[in-house]
Design a protein around this motif. Sequence first.
Motif, PDB file in Angstrom:
ATOM      1  N   ILE A  11      57.317 -16.247   7.396  1.00 12.65           N
ATOM      2  CA  ILE A  11      58.170 -15.079   7.598  1.00 12.65           C
ATOM      3  C   ILE A  11      57.590 -13.816   6.976  1.00 12.65           C
ATOM      4  CG2 ILE A  11      59.807 -15.207   5.670  1.00 12.65           C
ATOM      5  CD1 ILE A  11      61.928 -15.204   8.148  1.00 12.65           C
ATOM      6  N   ARG A  12      56.868 -13.977   5.861  1.00  8.03           N
ATOM      7  CA  ARG A  12      56.214 -12.809   5.257  1.00  8.03           C
ATOM      8  C   ARG A  12      54.773 -13.160   4.931  1.00  8.03           C
ATOM      9  NH1 ARG A  12      61.336 -13.102   3.665  1.00  8.03           N
ATOM     10  NH2 ARG A  12      60.759 -14.561   2.053  1.00  8.03           N
ATOM     11  N   GLU A  13      53.931 -12.104   4.881  1.00 10.96           N
ATOM     12  CA  GLU A  13      52.496 -12.301   4.793  1.00 10.96           C
ATOM     13  C   GLU A  13      52.040 -13.166   3.624  1.00 10.96           C
ATOM     14  OE1 GLU A  13      49.722  -9.004   6.670  1.00 10.96           O
ATOM     15  OE2 GLU A  13      50.989  -8.443   4.998  1.00 10.96           O
ATOM     16  N   PHE A  22      61.150  -7.387  13.739  1.00  8.17           N
ATOM     17  CA  PHE A  22      60.207  -7.682  12.644  1.00  8.17           C
ATOM     18  C   PHE A  22      59.959  -9.171  12.476  1.00  8.17           C
ATOM     19  CE2 PHE A  22      64.558  -7.155  11.048  1.00  8.17           C
ATOM     20  CZ  PHE A  22      64.798  -8.417  10.531  1.00  8.17           C
ATOM     21  N   CYS A  23      60.697 -10.019  13.185  1.00 10.88           N
ATOM     22  CA  CYS A  23      60.846 -11.418  12.761  1.00 10.88           C
ATOM     23  C   CYS A  23      60.105 -12.424  13.655  1.00 10.88           C
ATOM     24  CB  CYS A  23      62.335 -11.762  12.729  1.00 10.88           C
ATOM     25  SG  CYS A  23      62.666 -13.405  12.082  1.00 10.88           S
ATOM     26  N   VAL A  24      59.468 -13.408  13.021  1.00  8.46           N
ATOM     27  CA  VAL A  24      58.740 -14.432  13.787  1.00  8.46           C
ATOM     28  C   VAL A  24      59.594 -15.643  14.155  1.00  8.46           C
ATOM     29  CG1 VAL A  24      56.398 -14.004  12.946  1.00  8.46           C
ATOM     30  CG2 VAL A  24      57.910 -15.469  11.628  1.00  8.46           C
ATOM     31  N   LEU A  51      75.124 -12.496   3.899  1.00  5.02           N
ATOM     32  CA  LEU A  51      75.242 -11.812   5.184  1.00  5.02           C
ATOM     33  C   LEU A  51      74.167 -10.718   5.261  1.00  5.02           C
ATOM     34  CD1 LEU A  51      77.099 -11.845   7.687  1.00  5.02           C
ATOM     35  CD2 LEU A  51      78.483 -10.082   6.583  1.00  5.02           C
ATOM     36  N   PRO A  52      72.987 -11.079   5.803  1.00  7.93           N
ATOM     37  CA  PRO A  52      71.874 -10.116   5.810  1.00  7.93           C
ATOM     38  C   PRO A  52      72.199  -8.841   6.577  1.00  7.93           C
ATOM     39  CG  PRO A  52      71.063 -12.320   6.228  1.00  7.93           C
ATOM     40  CD  PRO A  52      72.570 -12.399   6.285  1.00  7.93           C
ATOM     41  N   VAL A  53      71.864  -7.688   5.965  1.00  5.37           N
ATOM     42  CA  VAL A  53      72.091  -6.398   6.631  1.00  5.37           C
ATOM     43  C   VAL A  53      70.762  -5.731   6.989  1.00  5.37           C
ATOM     44  CG1 VAL A  53      72.365  -5.123   4.449  1.00  5.37           C
ATOM     45  CG2 VAL A  53      73.377  -4.220   6.524  1.00  5.37           C
ATOM     46  N   THR A  58      72.963 -10.514   0.350  1.00  5.66           N
ATOM     47  CA  THR A  58      72.348  -9.992   1.576  1.00  5.66           C
ATOM     48  C   THR A  58      70.824 -10.009   1.506  1.00  5.66           C
ATOM     49  OG1 THR A  58      72.604  -8.188   3.189  1.00  5.66           O
ATOM     50  CG2 THR A  58      72.225  -7.542   0.907  1.00  5.66           C
ATOM     51  N   ASP A  59      70.186  -9.605   2.600  1.00  5.13           N
ATOM     52  CA  ASP A  59      68.726  -9.412   2.653  1.00  5.13           C
ATOM     53  C   ASP A  59      68.433  -7.965   3.041  1.00  5.13           C
ATOM     54  OD1 ASP A  59      68.295 -12.146   2.301  1.00  5.13           O
ATOM     55  OD2 ASP A  59      67.829 -12.530   4.409  1.00  5.13           O
ATOM     56  N   PHE A  60      67.365  -7.417   2.464  1.00  2.00           N
ATOM     57  CA  PHE A  60      66.891  -6.077   2.856  1.00  2.00           C
ATOM     58  C   PHE A  60      65.405  -6.111   3.157  1.00  2.00           C
ATOM     59  CE2 PHE A  60      70.452  -4.911   0.069  1.00  2.00           C
ATOM     60  CZ  PHE A  60      71.126  -4.043   0.914  1.00  2.00           C
ATOM     61  N   ILE A  61      65.001  -5.261   4.093  1.00  2.00           N
ATOM     62  CA  ILE A  61      63.576  -4.982   4.298  1.00  2.00           C
ATOM     63  C   ILE A  61      63.381  -3.494   4.032  1.00  2.00           C
ATOM     64  CG2 ILE A  61      61.725  -4.833   5.998  1.00  2.00           C
ATOM     65  CD1 ILE A  61      62.958  -7.209   7.442  1.00  2.00           C
ATOM     66  N   PHE A 115      62.675  -7.314   0.446  1.00  2.00           N
ATOM     67  CA  PHE A 115      61.254  -7.506   0.737  1.00  2.00           C
ATOM     68  C   PHE A 115      60.647  -6.213   1.254  1.00  2.00           C
ATOM     69  CE2 PHE A 115      63.827 -11.161   2.104  1.00  2.00           C
ATOM     70  CZ  PHE A 115      63.377 -12.118   1.215  1.00  2.00           C
ATOM     71  N   LYS A 116      59.332  -6.067   1.002  1.00  2.00           N
ATOM     72  CA  LYS A 116      58.587  -5.013   1.689  1.00  2.00           C
ATOM     73  C   LYS A 116      58.335  -5.494   3.104  1.00  2.00           C
ATOM     74  CE  LYS A 116      55.510  -4.622  -1.920  1.00  2.00           C
ATOM     75  NZ  LYS A 116      54.225  -4.240  -2.489  1.00  2.00           N
ATOM     76  N   TYR A 117      58.464  -4.617   4.061  1.00  2.00           N
ATOM     77  CA  TYR A 117      58.160  -5.002   5.436  1.00  2.00           C
ATOM     78  C   TYR A 117      56.715  -5.498   5.516  1.00  2.00           C
ATOM     79  CZ  TYR A 117      56.694  -4.737  10.221  1.00  2.00           C
ATOM     80  OH  TYR A 117      56.145  -5.073  11.435  1.00  2.00           O
ATOM     81  N   SER A 118      56.513  -6.635   6.184  1.00  2.00           N
ATOM     82  CA  SER A 118      55.137  -7.076   6.427  1.00  2.00           C
ATOM     83  C   SER A 118      54.984  -7.357   7.928  1.00  2.00           C
ATOM     84  CB  SER A 118      54.786  -8.277   5.557  1.00  2.00           C
ATOM     85  OG  SER A 118      55.041  -9.481   6.196  1.00  2.00           O
ATOM     86  N   ALA A 119      53.959  -6.765   8.510  1.00  2.00           N
ATOM     87  CA  ALA A 119      53.772  -6.861   9.968  1.00  2.00           C
ATOM     88  C   ALA A 119      53.416  -8.287  10.337  1.00  2.00           C
ATOM     89  CB  ALA A 119      52.662  -5.905  10.395  1.00  2.00           C
ATOM     90  N   ARG A 120      54.194  -8.910  11.189  1.00  2.00           N
ATOM     91  CA  ARG A 120      53.902 -10.258  11.651  1.00  2.00           C
ATOM     92  C   ARG A 120      53.279 -10.170  13.028  1.00  2.00           C
ATOM     93  NH1 ARG A 120      52.660 -11.644   8.244  1.00  2.00           N
ATOM     94  NH2 ARG A 120      52.906 -13.877   8.366  1.00  2.00           N
ATOM     95  N   PRO A 121      52.070 -10.749  13.175  1.00  2.00           N
ATOM     96  CA  PRO A 121      51.369 -10.626  14.462  1.00  2.00           C
ATOM     97  C   PRO A 121      52.232 -11.124  15.616  1.00  2.00           C
ATOM     98  CG  PRO A 121      49.993 -11.704  12.799  1.00  2.00           C
ATOM     99  CD  PRO A 121      51.343 -11.534  12.184  1.00  2.00           C
TER     100      PRO A 121
HETATM  101  N1  5AD Z   1      58.793  -8.485   6.692  1.00  2.00           N
HETATM  102  C1  5AD Z   1      59.571  -8.507   5.587  1.00  2.00           C
HETATM  103  N2  5AD Z   1      60.672  -9.255   5.472  1.00  2.00           N
HETATM  104  C2  5AD Z   1      61.007 -10.025   6.524  1.00  2.00           C
HETATM  105  N3  5AD Z   1      62.029 -10.880   6.713  1.00  2.00           N
HETATM  106  C3  5AD Z   1      61.908 -11.424   7.933  1.00  2.00           C
HETATM  107  N4  5AD Z   1      60.810 -10.950   8.558  1.00  2.00           N
HETATM  108  C4  5AD Z   1      60.237 -10.077   7.696  1.00  2.00           C
HETATM  109  C5  5AD Z   1      59.088  -9.251   7.774  1.00  2.00           C
HETATM  110  N5  5AD Z   1      58.317  -9.223   8.849  1.00  2.00           N
HETATM  111  C6  5AD Z   1      63.107 -11.086   5.737  1.00  2.00           C
HETATM  112  C7  5AD Z   1      64.460 -10.627   6.320  1.00  2.00           C
HETATM  113  C8  5AD Z   1      65.150 -11.923   6.580  1.00  2.00           C
HETATM  114  C9  5AD Z   1      64.589 -12.810   5.465  1.00  2.00           C
HETATM  115  C10 5AD Z   1      64.743 -14.272   5.684  1.00  2.00           C
HETATM  116  O1  5AD Z   1      63.219 -12.465   5.439  1.00  2.00           O
HETATM  117  O2  5AD Z   1      65.136  -9.865   5.340  1.00  2.00           O
HETATM  118  O3  5AD Z   1      66.570 -11.822   6.525  1.00  2.00           O
END
Ligand code: 5AD
Length: 455
Positions: free
Chosen positions: A57-59, A173-175, A273-275, A313-316, A345-351
Amino acid sequence: MSDQQRPELKRLFMETYGCQMNVYDSERMRDVLTPLGYAITEKPDDADLVILNTCHIREKATEKVYSEIGRLRAHKERRASEGKGMTIAIAGCVAQAEGEEIIARAPAVDLVVGPQAYHKLPELIARAARKTGERLAADFTAQEKFDALPARAPDGVTAFLSIQEGCDKFCTFCVVPYTRGAEYSRPLADVVAEARGLADRGVREITLLGQNVNAYHGESRGGVASFAELLNVLAQIDGVERLRYTTSHPIEMTDELIALHGAEPKLMPYLHLPVQSGSDRILKAMNRKHDGAFYRDIVARLRAARPDIALSTDFIVGFPGEKAREFEETMQLVRDVNFVSAFSFKYSARPGTPAAAMMGQVSEEEKSERLARLQALLAEQQRAFNGSQVERVLPVLVTGDGRKAGQKHGRTPYLQAVHFEDTKAQNGDIVPVRILAASQNSLTGARLEMAPEAA
Ligand code: 5AD
Ligand code: SF4
């Protein structure tokens, strides 16, 4: 079983990365392998079989897998020089997404197995040990996997129960929709049978699991049962005292489900409850299908139904194109809602995901700064919530012995870990505990003696 029939003891080392889904899957893989004579070892050096259950899910998680494979290779070579074998299997979402690449990049790996094929592990491992170079892409259906796994052997009074897998939401953003596949819900009767089995073996608290658990729509008597209906049925099982679920999507919080939080005492007052973001523009770019107002409205309705409900919750941060003021909208949402815990989490680009190709990728430096500010605010809220429990008496589910003699540990309804003074309580009891102190991550307290009943 006679000694001749008993399989030779083999050592299994397992490492689990990522989400609770993976923790659950690792337990199930262990269950499949135990009858073949595999016993868990804590060290990889002397293992006959190593399974890395990976997360994509993250790099960072993917990088960790490759460096772990590097370390394992040294053990494998040493064992080979002693005339012993070591089978290395990569399971989980990295296996599913990068099967070919792992084989090419890491020759020490014998087997790659995706999440839908764990029930085939015994056969696959036997083939890999024969060095036929076999490996597998997960082309089994989810139903087949659930049916083929053996009955559970829980080790404690709390257990996960997987009811749903996969996801059709396609957040950009999600794999997960690519690695875990389309949404699949287990039939209601199967879930209920498994829950009964867990209760019979002493489990008191069940956490229902799924990538989109509240999207559950399992077949039931020719029709379809909703998630709220499933919870209602599970709440009637004797011995099951507490129910939880994770992880949820805001758009699946139906009126029926929200009302159940007020009506069903076995449903614990805690919800993850992820937002993801507080900015409507970013939420739209993420394809989340909800905006900030929608999320705030659900929170208000949940609190109206169950005033003490604790939210997580979850944040990116740093999603492509996220402006400083859009990040401030996330900070504002945190202040407005007040969370008791969160993953950020910091956003990480998923191919292969749409967001990876979006313009305006945010610099690492900017992401780190935003994450640090967000986490400081979330930590403050978590400490404040835990602190607010001091002097309260909470019903605590006893889960084991504490660190010191005369101590037990357990869980509050709000999923806080608590260590408390008690010598009598048994695992699985729910006892009143007065909370005496709190830190960011746990509570300490003392068992309250119940007043003796009038003679
Ligand atoms: N980059 C960062 N965080 C991510 N998540 C999912 N994909 C990514 C991504 N590409 C986080 C989201 C999700 C949690 C399981 O992982 O916040 O709710
Ligand atoms: Fe990923 Fe979105 Fe599905 Fe959650 S809802 S698993 S974040 S695609």
